[in-house]
Design a protein around this motif. Structure first.
Motif, PDB file in Angstrom:
ATOM      1  N   LEU A  24     -11.243 -63.346  76.298  1.00 45.67           N
ATOM      2  CA  LEU A  24     -10.683 -64.335  75.368  1.00 45.67           C
ATOM      3  C   LEU A  24     -11.779 -65.285  74.903  1.00 45.67           C
ATOM      4  O   LEU A  24     -11.885 -65.591  73.711  1.00 45.67           O
ATOM      5  N   THR A  25     -12.598 -65.744  75.838  1.00 45.64           N
ATOM      6  CA  THR A  25     -13.702 -66.653  75.507  1.00 45.64           C
ATOM      7  C   THR A  25     -14.677 -65.979  74.549  1.00 45.64           C
ATOM      8  O   THR A  25     -15.085 -66.570  73.543  1.00 45.64           O
ATOM      9  N   SER A  26     -15.036 -64.726  74.838  1.00 44.52           N
ATOM     10  CA  SER A  26     -16.007 -64.032  73.988  1.00 44.52           C
ATOM     11  C   SER A  26     -15.448 -63.756  72.593  1.00 44.52           C
ATOM     12  O   SER A  26     -16.210 -63.615  71.641  1.00 44.52           O
ATOM     13  N   HIS A  27     -14.112 -63.708  72.470  1.00 49.60           N
ATOM     14  CA  HIS A  27     -13.485 -63.536  71.154  1.00 49.60           C
ATOM     15  C   HIS A  27     -13.233 -64.875  70.459  1.00 49.60           C
ATOM     16  O   HIS A  27     -12.608 -64.918  69.398  1.00 49.60           O
ATOM     17  N   LYS A  83       4.076 -70.271  71.544  1.00 50.96           N
ATOM     18  CA  LYS A  83       4.642 -69.428  70.498  1.00 50.96           C
ATOM     19  C   LYS A  83       5.009 -68.063  71.069  1.00 50.96           C
ATOM     20  O   LYS A  83       5.959 -67.436  70.615  1.00 50.96           O
ATOM     21  N   ARG A  84       4.226 -67.617  72.077  1.00 48.79           N
ATOM     22  CA  ARG A  84       4.520 -66.325  72.686  1.00 48.79           C
ATOM     23  C   ARG A  84       4.076 -66.308  74.145  1.00 48.79           C
ATOM     24  O   ARG A  84       3.220 -67.072  74.564  1.00 48.79           O
ATOM     25  N   ILE A  85       4.698 -65.378  74.880  1.00 52.33           N
ATOM     26  CA  ILE A  85       4.314 -65.088  76.254  1.00 52.33           C
ATOM     27  C   ILE A  85       3.981 -63.610  76.314  1.00 52.33           C
ATOM     28  O   ILE A  85       4.769 -62.773  75.878  1.00 52.33           O
ATOM     29  N   ILE A  86       2.800 -63.315  76.842  1.00 52.17           N
ATOM     30  CA  ILE A  86       2.409 -61.928  77.052  1.00 52.17           C
ATOM     31  C   ILE A  86       2.672 -61.585  78.516  1.00 52.17           C
ATOM     32  O   ILE A  86       2.130 -62.224  79.420  1.00 52.17           O
ATOM     33  N   PHE A  87       3.523 -60.604  78.715  1.00 56.68           N
ATOM     34  CA  PHE A  87       3.804 -60.087  80.053  1.00 56.68           C
ATOM     35  C   PHE A  87       2.868 -58.900  80.272  1.00 56.68           C
ATOM     36  O   PHE A  87       3.112 -57.809  79.767  1.00 56.68           O
ATOM     37  N   ASN A  88       1.770 -59.148  80.977  1.00 55.54           N
ATOM     38  CA  ASN A  88       0.807 -58.091  81.269  1.00 55.54           C
ATOM     39  C   ASN A  88       1.426 -57.087  82.234  1.00 55.54           C
ATOM     40  O   ASN A  88       2.401 -57.404  82.930  1.00 55.54           O
ATOM     41  N   GLN A 108       5.988 -60.539  74.381  1.00 57.00           N
ATOM     42  CA  GLN A 108       5.234 -59.314  74.182  1.00 57.00           C
ATOM     43  C   GLN A 108       4.988 -58.675  75.541  1.00 57.00           C
ATOM     44  O   GLN A 108       4.484 -59.335  76.456  1.00 57.00           O
ATOM     45  N   LEU A 109       5.367 -57.410  75.654  1.00 57.48           N
ATOM     46  CA  LEU A 109       5.057 -56.634  76.839  1.00 57.48           C
ATOM     47  C   LEU A 109       3.818 -55.835  76.503  1.00 57.48           C
ATOM     48  O   LEU A 109       3.851 -54.963  75.631  1.00 57.48           O
ATOM     49  N   GLY A 110       2.716 -56.167  77.137  1.00 56.77           N
ATOM     50  CA  GLY A 110       1.474 -55.481  76.815  1.00 56.77           C
ATOM     51  C   GLY A 110       0.339 -56.036  77.628  1.00 56.77           C
ATOM     52  O   GLY A 110       0.531 -56.890  78.488  1.00 56.77           O
ATOM     53  N   CYS A 111      -0.840 -55.566  77.338  1.00 56.92           N
ATOM     54  CA  CYS A 111      -2.029 -55.971  78.066  1.00 56.92           C
ATOM     55  C   CYS A 111      -2.931 -56.794  77.155  1.00 56.92           C
ATOM     56  O   CYS A 111      -3.343 -56.320  76.096  1.00 56.92           O
ATOM     57  N   THR A 112      -3.201 -58.013  77.590  1.00 58.34           N
ATOM     58  CA  THR A 112      -4.078 -58.891  76.814  1.00 58.34           C
ATOM     59  C   THR A 112      -5.411 -58.217  76.527  1.00 58.34           C
ATOM     60  O   THR A 112      -5.925 -58.297  75.404  1.00 58.34           O
ATOM     61  N   LEU A 113      -5.972 -57.525  77.514  1.00 58.26           N
ATOM     62  CA  LEU A 113      -7.281 -56.878  77.332  1.00 58.26           C
ATOM     63  C   LEU A 113      -7.220 -55.799  76.261  1.00 58.26           C
ATOM     64  O   LEU A 113      -8.121 -55.695  75.417  1.00 58.26           O
ATOM     65  N   MET A 115      -4.956 -55.607  73.831  1.00 59.67           N
ATOM     66  CA  MET A 115      -4.703 -56.271  72.554  1.00 59.67           C
ATOM     67  C   MET A 115      -5.990 -56.811  71.942  1.00 59.67           C
ATOM     68  O   MET A 115      -6.230 -56.680  70.737  1.00 59.67           O
ATOM     69  N   LEU A 116      -6.837 -57.399  72.760  1.00 57.49           N
ATOM     70  CA  LEU A 116      -8.119 -57.905  72.277  1.00 57.49           C
ATOM     71  C   LEU A 116      -9.018 -56.764  71.818  1.00 57.49           C
ATOM     72  O   LEU A 116      -9.676 -56.862  70.772  1.00 57.49           O
ATOM     73  N   SER A 117      -9.043 -55.668  72.573  1.00 55.08           N
ATOM     74  CA  SER A 117      -9.960 -54.575  72.240  1.00 55.08           C
ATOM     75  C   SER A 117      -9.565 -53.848  70.965  1.00 55.08           C
ATOM     76  O   SER A 117     -10.445 -53.334  70.268  1.00 55.08           O
ATOM     77  N   VAL A 118      -8.269 -53.801  70.650  1.00 55.96           N
ATOM     78  CA  VAL A 118      -7.855 -53.109  69.423  1.00 55.96           C
ATOM     79  C   VAL A 118      -7.644 -54.063  68.247  1.00 55.96           C
ATOM     80  O   VAL A 118      -7.283 -53.632  67.161  1.00 55.96           O
ATOM     81  N   GLY A 119      -7.833 -55.362  68.478  1.00 54.63           N
ATOM     82  CA  GLY A 119      -7.789 -56.321  67.392  1.00 54.63           C
ATOM     83  C   GLY A 119      -6.406 -56.804  66.997  1.00 54.63           C
ATOM     84  O   GLY A 119      -6.232 -57.316  65.902  1.00 54.63           O
ATOM     85  N   ASN A 120      -5.401 -56.680  67.874  1.00 51.55           N
ATOM     86  CA  ASN A 120      -4.074 -57.201  67.514  1.00 51.55           C
ATOM     87  C   ASN A 120      -3.623 -58.314  68.435  1.00 51.55           C
ATOM     88  O   ASN A 120      -2.433 -58.496  68.659  1.00 51.55           O
TER      89      ASN A 120
END
Length: 121
Positions: A24-27, A83-88, A108-113, A115-120
């Motif tokens: 997250l920091t690097s993005h 605004k949202r909660i990501i359930f990793n 959102q049910l998903g993986c933060t990592l 999501m960051l890697s695919v740009g969404n």
């Protein structure tokens, strides 16, 4: 960029919460690490979850706390008014998901990592 509370933050570099803080920091996203362990990640002190720190202007809460440990923190998580909660993966919790949606919070049910890697993110 999106101000993101990392709930379950840790200084343990082998944990996904730590890797998420780094990515997250690097993005360019502002991180607010919150956890039960003390320390610092990427220049930010980990805020003590037990003190339920007040945090404003939260875009996203990304969860790294298992569902069995979440009920104690329901009110606190909702009080952040994200605004949202990501359930990793491994944090999915239908009860909290429903409470969030009833409070107008996107779930959102998903993986933060991922999501960051695919740009969404």
């Amino acid at each position: 960029m999106k101000k993101t509370v990392i709930l379950g933050a840790t200084t343990n570099s082998s944990r996904y919460a730590y890797i998420a803080a780094q990515r997250l920091t690097s993005h360019g996203h502002e991180i607010v690490p919150v956890g039960i362990k003390t320390g610092e990640v990427f220049g930010k002190d980990i805020l003590n979850l037990r003190e339920k720190p007040e945090i404003t202007d939260v875009d996203t809460v990304t969860l790294y706390i298992g569902p069995q440990n979440q009920p104690e923190w329901y009110d606190y998580i909702l009080s952040l008014k994200p605004k949202r909660i990501i359930f990793n993966p491994g944090t999915e919790n239908p009860e909290l998901e429903k409470m969030a949606q009833e409070n107008g919070i996107e779930v959102q049910l998903g993986c933060t990592l991922v999501m960051l890697s695919v740009g969404n993110y």
